[in-house]
Design an enzyme around this catalytic site. Structure first.
Site, mmCIF file in Angstrom:
data_model
loop_
_atom_site.group_PDB
_atom_site.id
_atom_site.type_symbol
_atom_site.label_atom_id
_atom_site.label_comp_id
_atom_site.label_asym_id
_atom_site.label_seq_id
_atom_site.Cartn_x
_atom_site.Cartn_y
_atom_site.Cartn_z
ATOM 1 N N SER A 7 53.090 58.282 32.611
ATOM 2 C CA SER A 7 52.631 59.375 33.457
ATOM 3 C C SER A 7 53.827 59.915 34.230
ATOM 4 C CB SER A 7 51.586 58.851 34.447
ATOM 5 O OG SER A 7 51.219 59.838 35.387
ATOM 6 N N ASN A 9 52.984 61.130 37.256
ATOM 7 C CA ASN A 9 52.303 61.184 38.542
ATOM 8 C C ASN A 9 52.747 60.030 39.459
ATOM 9 O OD1 ASN A 9 50.399 61.066 40.654
ATOM 10 N ND2 ASN A 9 48.874 62.082 39.380
ATOM 11 N N LYS A 12 49.917 58.182 41.399
ATOM 12 C CA LYS A 12 49.230 57.135 40.640
ATOM 13 C C LYS A 12 50.087 55.876 40.593
ATOM 14 C CE LYS A 12 46.429 59.939 37.480
ATOM 15 N NZ LYS A 12 46.169 60.209 36.053
ATOM 16 N N ASP A 68 44.223 58.562 30.367
ATOM 17 C CA ASP A 68 43.795 59.909 30.043
ATOM 18 C C ASP A 68 42.485 60.126 30.773
ATOM 19 O OD1 ASP A 68 44.039 62.424 28.806
ATOM 20 O OD2 ASP A 68 42.736 61.845 27.168
#
Length: 87
Positions: A7, A9, A12, A68
């Site tokens: 990821s 992100n 996260k 996902d």
């Protein structure tokens, strides 16, 4: 030990880090300067997460995991699902 979360992100990443033992260094794709798009061609969330993890593991040889997500609306017969970004 290093572990790659497939990821970009960082939020996260910061949510996951406290769940792991201190001996594990959690990296995300930005930490690796990896910016190629990974095509999500599976028909399930699990399948797309697996594609990401396998792609990154094959590239770096480090244990990897992906995620996902999308929306599944009951009134739309659980669509758009994995197609949420393109719905």
């Amino acid at each position: 030990m290093k572990l790659i979360f497939c990821s970009h992100n960082n939020k996260k990443k910061e949510e996951i880090k406290p769940l792991l033992p201190k001996s594990i260094e959690l990296l995300i794709l930005d930490d690796l300067n990896y910016h190629r798009e990974i095509e999500e061609t599976a028909l399930t969330f699990h399948g797309n997460a697996e594609i990401k993890a396998k792609t990154i593991y094959d590239q770096f040889g480090v244990a990897s995991f992906g995620d996902d997500s999308g929306l599944e609306v009951e009134a739309l017969h659980h669509e758009p699902g994995v197609f949420s970004a393109r719905y």
